[in-house]
Design a protein around this motif. Structure first.
Motif, PDB file in Angstrom:
ATOM      1  N   ARG A 182       0.851  -1.183   0.000  1.00  0.00           N
ATOM      2  CA  ARG A 182       0.000   0.000   0.000  1.00  0.00           C
ATOM      3  C   ARG A 182       0.885   1.230   0.000  1.00  0.00           C
ATOM      4  N   PHE A 183       0.532   2.181  -0.870  1.00  0.00           N
ATOM      5  CA  PHE A 183       1.290   3.432  -0.958  1.00  0.00           C
ATOM      6  C   PHE A 183       0.296   4.570  -0.793  1.00  0.00           C
ATOM      7  N   LEU A 184       0.479   5.362   0.263  1.00  0.00           N
ATOM      8  CA  LEU A 184      -0.462   6.437   0.584  1.00  0.00           C
ATOM      9  C   LEU A 184      -1.891   5.890   0.636  1.00  0.00           C
ATOM     10  N   GLY A 185      -2.023   4.710   1.167  1.00  0.00           N
ATOM     11  CA  GLY A 185      -3.341   4.107   1.347  1.00  0.00           C
ATOM     12  C   GLY A 185      -3.890   3.395   0.125  1.00  0.00           C
ATOM     13  N   ARG A 186      -3.198   3.513  -1.030  1.00  0.00           N
ATOM     14  CA  ARG A 186      -3.713   2.864  -2.248  1.00  0.00           C
ATOM     15  C   ARG A 186      -3.004   1.533  -2.474  1.00  0.00           C
ATOM     16  N   ASN A 187      -3.721   0.627  -3.128  1.00  0.00           N
ATOM     17  CA  ASN A 187      -3.122  -0.655  -3.496  1.00  0.00           C
ATOM     18  C   ASN A 187      -2.178  -0.438  -4.687  1.00  0.00           C
ATOM     19  N   LEU A 188      -0.896  -0.407  -4.395  1.00  0.00           N
ATOM     20  CA  LEU A 188       0.102  -0.071  -5.419  1.00  0.00           C
ATOM     21  C   LEU A 188       0.133  -1.101  -6.550  1.00  0.00           C
ATOM     22  N   LEU A 189      -0.121  -2.361  -6.200  1.00  0.00           N
ATOM     23  CA  LEU A 189       0.022  -3.433  -7.182  1.00  0.00           C
ATOM     24  C   LEU A 189      -1.023  -3.369  -8.292  1.00  0.00           C
ATOM     25  N   GLU A 190      -2.080  -2.589  -8.064  1.00  0.00           N
ATOM     26  CA  GLU A 190      -3.101  -2.448  -9.109  1.00  0.00           C
ATOM     27  C   GLU A 190      -2.742  -1.381 -10.130  1.00  0.00           C
ATOM     28  N   LEU A 191      -1.714  -0.593  -9.845  1.00  0.00           N
ATOM     29  CA  LEU A 191      -1.429   0.561 -10.698  1.00  0.00           C
ATOM     30  C   LEU A 191      -0.311   0.259 -11.692  1.00  0.00           C
ATOM     31  N   PRO A 192      -0.459   0.731 -12.951  1.00  0.00           N
ATOM     32  CA  PRO A 192       0.658   0.635 -13.886  1.00  0.00           C
ATOM     33  C   PRO A 192       1.773   1.599 -13.454  1.00  0.00           C
ATOM     34  N   PRO A 193       2.995   1.408 -13.952  1.00  0.00           N
ATOM     35  CA  PRO A 193       4.126   2.220 -13.489  1.00  0.00           C
ATOM     36  C   PRO A 193       3.850   3.724 -13.536  1.00  0.00           C
ATOM     37  N   GLU A 194       3.213   4.185 -14.646  1.00  0.00           N
ATOM     38  CA  GLU A 194       3.004   5.629 -14.782  1.00  0.00           C
ATOM     39  C   GLU A 194       2.090   6.178 -13.694  1.00  0.00           C
ATOM     40  N   GLU A 195       1.108   5.350 -13.257  1.00  0.00           N
ATOM     41  CA  GLU A 195       0.207   5.795 -12.183  1.00  0.00           C
ATOM     42  C   GLU A 195       0.951   5.841 -10.857  1.00  0.00           C
ATOM     43  N   ARG A 196       1.882   4.923 -10.668  1.00  0.00           N
ATOM     44  CA  ARG A 196       2.672   4.929  -9.434  1.00  0.00           C
ATOM     45  C   ARG A 196       3.501   6.208  -9.359  1.00  0.00           C
ATOM     46  N   ALA A 197       4.103   6.577 -10.507  1.00  0.00           N
ATOM     47  CA  ALA A 197       4.901   7.810 -10.537  1.00  0.00           C
ATOM     48  C   ALA A 197       4.015   9.008 -10.235  1.00  0.00           C
ATOM     49  N   ARG A 198       2.814   9.020 -10.813  1.00  0.00           N
ATOM     50  CA  ARG A 198       1.918  10.156 -10.605  1.00  0.00           C
ATOM     51  C   ARG A 198       1.410  10.213  -9.178  1.00  0.00           C
ATOM     52  N   ALA A 199       1.358   9.037  -8.526  1.00  0.00           N
ATOM     53  CA  ALA A 199       0.940   9.011  -7.124  1.00  0.00           C
ATOM     54  C   ALA A 199       2.049   9.515  -6.196  1.00  0.00           C
ATOM     55  N   GLY A 200       3.268   9.656  -6.722  1.00  0.00           N
ATOM     56  CA  GLY A 200       4.328  10.227  -5.893  1.00  0.00           C
ATOM     57  C   GLY A 200       5.478   9.281  -5.578  1.00  0.00           C
ATOM     58  N   LEU A 201       5.573   8.178  -6.321  1.00  0.00           N
ATOM     59  CA  LEU A 201       6.670   7.241  -6.105  1.00  0.00           C
ATOM     60  C   LEU A 201       7.782   7.532  -7.115  1.00  0.00           C
ATOM     61  N   PHE A 202       9.010   7.562  -6.633  1.00  0.00           N
ATOM     62  CA  PHE A 202      10.133   7.797  -7.535  1.00  0.00           C
ATOM     63  C   PHE A 202      11.222   6.772  -7.286  1.00  0.00           C
ATOM     64  N   LEU A 203      11.667   6.142  -8.387  1.00  0.00           N
ATOM     65  CA  LEU A 203      12.783   5.194  -8.296  1.00  0.00           C
ATOM     66  C   LEU A 203      13.982   5.767  -9.041  1.00  0.00           C
ATOM     67  N   ALA A 204      15.076   5.967  -8.314  1.00  0.00           N
ATOM     68  CA  ALA A 204      16.331   6.314  -8.978  1.00  0.00           C
ATOM     69  C   ALA A 204      16.981   4.997  -9.384  1.00  0.00           C
ATOM     70  N   PHE A 205      17.077   4.767 -10.693  1.00  0.00           N
ATOM     71  CA  PHE A 205      17.496   3.459 -11.213  1.00  0.00           C
ATOM     72  C   PHE A 205      18.969   3.182 -10.939  1.00  0.00           C
ATOM     73  N   GLN A 206      19.241   1.912 -10.705  1.00  0.00           N
ATOM     74  CA  GLN A 206      20.634   1.507 -10.571  1.00  0.00           C
ATOM     75  C   GLN A 206      21.366   1.618 -11.919  1.00  0.00           C
ATOM     76  N   TYR A 207      20.676   1.181 -12.975  1.00  0.00           N
ATOM     77  CA  TYR A 207      21.255   1.262 -14.313  1.00  0.00           C
ATOM     78  C   TYR A 207      20.302   2.037 -15.221  1.00  0.00           C
ATOM     79  N   PRO A 208      20.364   3.364 -15.207  1.00  0.00           N
ATOM     80  CA  PRO A 208      19.450   4.136 -16.061  1.00  0.00           C
ATOM     81  C   PRO A 208      19.738   3.853 -17.539  1.00  0.00           C
ATOM     82  N   VAL A 209      18.693   3.615 -18.319  1.00  0.00           N
ATOM     83  CA  VAL A 209      18.907   3.283 -19.735  1.00  0.00           C
ATOM     84  C   VAL A 209      19.039   4.553 -20.563  1.00  0.00           C
ATOM     85  N   ALA A 210      19.718   4.417 -21.687  1.00  0.00           N
ATOM     86  CA  ALA A 210      19.824   5.517 -22.646  1.00  0.00           C
ATOM     87  C   ALA A 210      18.660   5.422 -23.619  1.00  0.00           C
ATOM     88  N   ILE A 211      18.118   6.567 -24.003  1.00  0.00           N
ATOM     89  CA  ILE A 211      17.065   6.577 -25.010  1.00  0.00           C
ATOM     90  C   ILE A 211      17.509   7.497 -26.136  1.00  0.00           C
TER      91      ILE A 211
END
Lengths: 254, 444
Positions: free
Chosen positions: A66-95
Motif C-alpha cells: 500500500r502506498f499512501l493508502g492505495r493498493n500499489l500493485l493495481e497501478l501501472p508504473p506511470e500511475e505509481r509515478a503520478r501518485a508520488g513514487l520515484f525510483l532512482a534506477f541503478q542502471y538508467p537506460v539511454a534513449i
C-alpha cells in the motif's frame, strides 16, 4: 500517533522468470523517515525496487503493497509515478534521440498535470536545477543518458527526482560507481527533496552513502526477507562483521 | 550513336510503350543506360529511343532475384491510362512551408508553375525550366547526366517507360558560385487514376550551394513513377530532402546522382505514404574528395509495402559515404531494404558506411534487411550493418516510471529513433516542420 504510513509492505513474495526472490518481506515507511536497506548481492534488493515501480517482467505471487493508502500493485508504473513514487534506477537506460528537456516536459506534465505547467517556467526550473546539480546547461539538449558517464547518469536521476517532487524516493544503489564529489551532489539533492511529508528508501551495499544521508532505520535483507532491523548502529556492525552472522541466525529462526 | 539506338528508332515514329505485363522475355543480360543514349535537344526523338529501350526489356517476374520480396504485380503500370503531357500553366496552392523557400515549384495534373519569392529565378543564376527549353538553349547540359549507370542498378523497364511517357520534365540548374538564402521547394501533387511520371533533373555547378526539397502528395489510387537525377559540380553542395506523402498509389522512385570532386550531397529521404513504394537510390562519388550523407526515415503502417534499394558507388579515391536508413513498421506493414556499398577499382582510401535499423511495432509487422559490400579496391574502410528489433522494454519502463503513459512513451521512443535522420535536415524551419509531421503521423 495518528500519522499514516507512506508505504506498507506485507508478506511480499515476488520473483522474475518463475524464480521466487522475495519471500515474505515486511516493511513500513512513515513520512519524514529515511530507511536504509542493506544486503549482499542476490538478496533481493533490486527485485524490491523493480516490484515497487511495477516492472512488467516481475511477478508478485503473494502479499500486499500500500502506498499512501492505495493498493500499489493495481497501478501501472506511470500511475505509481503520478501518485508520488520515484525510483532512482541503478542502471538508467539511454534513449537515443529523446532530449532530456523533451522527456522531462512530458514527465512533469504527466505528474503535475498539464494545466499546471507553463513551458517557459518549466524550462527555467530545469536550467536552475541543472545548475544547482553542477551540470552543464547543454545537458538539457542531450539525448537521455546517451554517452553519459556513470556520475552524469546518477545526477540525471537526481535531476528528475527534484523536478518530479515525489513523496517516496527509492534510491537503488545510487552510490555505486560514484566518486566522492558526485556522491556529495547526490546527497545534497536528496536533502533538498526531503521534507516532513517525504520518505526515503536507500538501497545500498555500502555504508559510504549513509555517511552523507544518515538513515533513521536500517534493515538487513537476506534471501528475500528482512532478517534484522535497527538504528544507524547496525550499519557499523555490518561493516565490522559482514552478513554471515545474520545468515546463521536467519537459518536458525526459519 | 550506337547501332542499337538506331534500331530502336526504327521501331516506329510514335512512342508506343507496352505498359502491360505480357509474357516476359529472357532475363536481362545487358541493361543499357544513359551513357549510350545521351540527352539531346530533340526530346521527342529521345523519348522514342527510351520507349524502344523499355520495349526491349522484360517486365520483372516474382521469381526474379530482385523482386522476390516485393511482388512486381504491385507495380503493374498498364492498369491506368497514361497522364497527358503538361503545359506550363497551373494554379499554385499555398503551403505552410512556402515561406521557408526562395522559390516554390508546383507540379500537378494540369501543368507546372513557379513562384519566385525572392527574385532569384533567372537563367543566369537559378534556372528552372522544362527540359526541352534547357536543352535547346544549352545542349551541353545533357552531358551532366550521362554516367548514371552501374551494373549493380540495371535500368528497369519501369523507369524507361516513365522516361518515354514523362508527364513533365523539369530542370533546376544553379550557375557556378551561387548561394541562396533559403532554397527551392518542389511540390508534386500527383493526380488520381492515371500513370503519372515526373522527371526532375538537378545540376549544381561548381562552388554553388542548393537546398532543395521535393515533396510528393496525392489521394486515391494511381501509378506514379518518378525519375530524379542530379549532379553536383566541383566543390558544390546539394542539400536534398525528398518527402513522400500520399495515400493509395503505387509509387516508384528512381533517384540517380553524381557527386564530383570535393563536392557534397546531403540527402534526407522520408517515406511516409502511399500503398506500395519501391524506391531506388544510387549515388556515385565520382570525384576525389566527394562526400555523401544519406539519411532515410520511413514509417510503414496498415498493409503498406515499402521496398528501398540503395547503392553507394565509390568510383574515385578519398571519397566518403555515410548512409543510415531507419524504418518503423506497424500493423501488417512490410519493409524490404537492400543496400550495396561498392568500391570500384582505384577507389583507394575511401570510407563507406551503411546501416539499416528496423523497428517492428506490431506482431504482424515484418522487415527484411539485406546490406552488402562489393569491394574492388584496397586500403579502405567499409562498414555495414542492419538490425531488426522491437522497442526495448527497459526504455519503455524507464519513461513510464516517470509518469509518462505507455502510448506516449512509445511515441517518444519512435521520435527518438527517427531523430538521427530528422536532425540531418539542414534547414531549421524544415527540420521542425518534418518533426511535427512525423509526430502527427506517429500519433495517428
Amino acid at each position: 500517533m495518528n500519522i499514516a504510513p507512506l508505504l506498507e509492505i506485507e508478506q511480499l513474495h515476488a520473483g522474475v522468470a518463475g524464480k521466487e526472490i522475495l519471500r515474505g518481506l515486511d516493511l513500513q515507511i512513515y513520512p519524514g523517515e529515511i530507511h536504509a536497506l542493506m544486503g549482499p548481492n542476490g538478496s533481493g534488493k533490486s527485485t524490491l525496487s523493480n516490484v515497487l515501480m511495477g516492472h512488467p517482467a516481475y511477478e508478485v505471487t503473494h502479499g500486499t503493497i500500500r502506498f499512501l493508502g492505495r493498493n500499489l500493485l493495481e497501478l501501472p508504473p506511470e500511475e505509481r509515478a503520478r501518485a508520488g513514487l520515484f525510483l532512482a534506477f541503478q542502471y538508467p537506460v539511454a534513449i537515443p534521440g529523446v532530449t532530456v528537456a523533451r522527456f522531462m516536459k512530458a514527465a512533469v506534465e504527466a505528474v503535475r498535470g498539464r494545466e499546471q505547467v507553463r513551458a517557459a517556467a518549466l524550462l527555467h526550473e530545469m536550467r536552475e536545477t541543472a545548475r544547482w546539480l553542477e551540470m552543464e546547461e547543454s545537458f538539457l539538449n542531450r539525448a537521455i543518458n546517451e554517452g553519459f558517464s556513470g556520475g552524469e547518469k546518477k545526477r540525471m536521476e537526481i535531476f528528475q527526482m527534484l523536478l518530479l517532487r515525489p513523496r517516496l524516493i527509492v534510491l537503488d544503489e545510487t552510490d555505486s560507481g560514484l566518486d566522492v564529489d558526485a556522491l556529495k551532489i547526490v546527497a545534497r539533492g536528496v536533502h533538498r527533496a526531503l521534507g516532513p511529508d517525504t520518505g526515503v528508501l536507500l538501497i545500498t551495499h555500502y555504508e559510504r552513502i549513509l555517511n552523507h544521508i544518515p538513515p533513521h532505520k536500517v534493515h538487513i535483507l537476506l534471501e528475500g526477507r528482512i532478517v534484522k532491523s535497527g538504528g544507524p548502529e547496525l550499519v557499523a556492525e555490518i561493516e565490522r562483521r559482514g552478513y554471515d552472522w545474520l545468515r546463521e541466525s536467519a537459518a536458525a529462526t526459519s | 550513336m550506337a547501332g542499337e539506338s538506331v534500331q530502336g528508332l526504327e521501331l516506329g515514329s510514335v512512342p508506343t510503350v507496352n505498359t502491360g505485363s505480357t509474357t516476359s522475355a529472357a532475363p536481362t543480360i545487358h541493361a543499357p543506360g544513359l551513357d549510350d543514349l545521351p540527352l539531346q535537344p530533340d526530346l521527342e526523338q529521345w523519348r522514342r529511343l527510351a520507349a524502344a529501350r523499355a520495349n526491349a526489356l522484360p517486365w520483372p517476374l516474382p521469381t526474379d532475384e530482385a523482386w522476390r520480396r516485393t511482388d512486381p504485380r504491385l507495380f503493374e503500370l498498364d492498369s491506368m491510362p497514361v497522364h497527358a503531357r503538361l503545359s506550363r500553366r497551373t494554379e499554385l496552392h499555398e503551403h505552410p512551408w512556402d515561406s521557408f523557400f526562395d522559390a516554390v515549384v508546383e507540379l500537378d495534373g494540369h501543368g507546372w508553375a513557379v513562384r519566385d519569392r525572392s527574385g532569384v529565378v533567372d537563367p543566369a543564376r537559378l534556372w528552372i525550366a522544362p527540359l526541352e527549353e534547357v536543352l535547346r538553349k544549352d545542349p551541353a547540359l545533357g552531358s551532366n547526366f550521362t554516367g548514371l549507370s552501374w551494373p549493380e542498378v540495371p535500368w528497369e523497364r519501369h523507369e524507361w517507360t516513365a522516361l518515354a511517357h514523362t508527364t513533365a520534365a523539369l530542370v533546376v540548374w544553379v550557375a557556378p558560385a551561387q548561394r541562396f538564402e533559403r532554397g527551392v521547394f518542389i511540390r508534386i501533387r500527383r493526380p488520381e487514376g492515371s500513370l503519372y511520371c515526373p522527371w526532375v533533373l538537378v545540376r549544381v555547378e561548381h562552388l554553388s550551394v542548393l537546398h532543395l526539397v521535393l515533396s510528393v502528395e496525392g489521394r486515391g489510387d494511381a501509378r506514379y513513377v518518378e525519375n530524379l537525377w542530379w549532379s553536383v559540380g566541383a566543390a558544390g553542395q546539394l542539400r536534398l530532402a525528398r518527402l513522400q506523402f500520399g495515400e493509395g498509389a503505387a509509387s516508384m522512385q528512381y533517384l540517380r546522382g553524381r557527386v564530383e570532386r570535393d563536392a557534397s550531397l546531403d540527402l534526407v529521404s522520408a517515406q511516409l505514404g502511399e500503398r506500395a513504394v519501391r524506391s531506388n537510390l544510387a549515388v556515385d562519388l565520382a570525384g576525389p574528395g566527394a562526400q555523401a550523407r544519406l539519411g532515410g526515415a520511413a514509417l510503414v503502417t496498415g498493409e503498406r509495402h515499402l521496398d528501398q534499394r540503395t547503392l553507394q558507388v565509390h568510383s574515385a579515391a578519398d571519397t566518403t559515404s555515410d548512409l543510415r536508413f531507419k524504418v518503423a513498421v506497424q500493423d501488417q506493414g512490410r519493409s524490404v531494404y537492400r543496400g550495396t556499398v561498392a568500391a570500384l577499382r582505384g577507389a583507394v582510401r575511401i570510407s563507406g558506411y551503411q546501416r539499416n535499423n528496423n523497428l517492428l511495432l506490431s506482431p504482424g509487422a515484418r522487415a527484411d534487411s539485406l546490406p552488402g559490400l562489393r569491394i574492388d579496391a584496397d586500403d579502405l574502410t567499409c562498414t555495414h550493418g542492419a538490425t531488426v528489433g522491437q522497442i526495448d522494454p527497459d526504455e519503455l519502463f524507464y519513461l513510464r516510471a516517470r509518469g509518462i503513459p505507455e502510448a506516449q512513451a512509445r511515441r517518444l521512443i519512435l521520435e527518438g529513433f527517427f531523430e538521427e535522420i530528422t536532425s540531418r535536415v539542414a534547414m531549421p524551419d524544415l527540420r521542425e516542420g518534418l518533426r511535427r509531421t512525423l509526430e502527427q503521423d506517429l500519433s495517428a
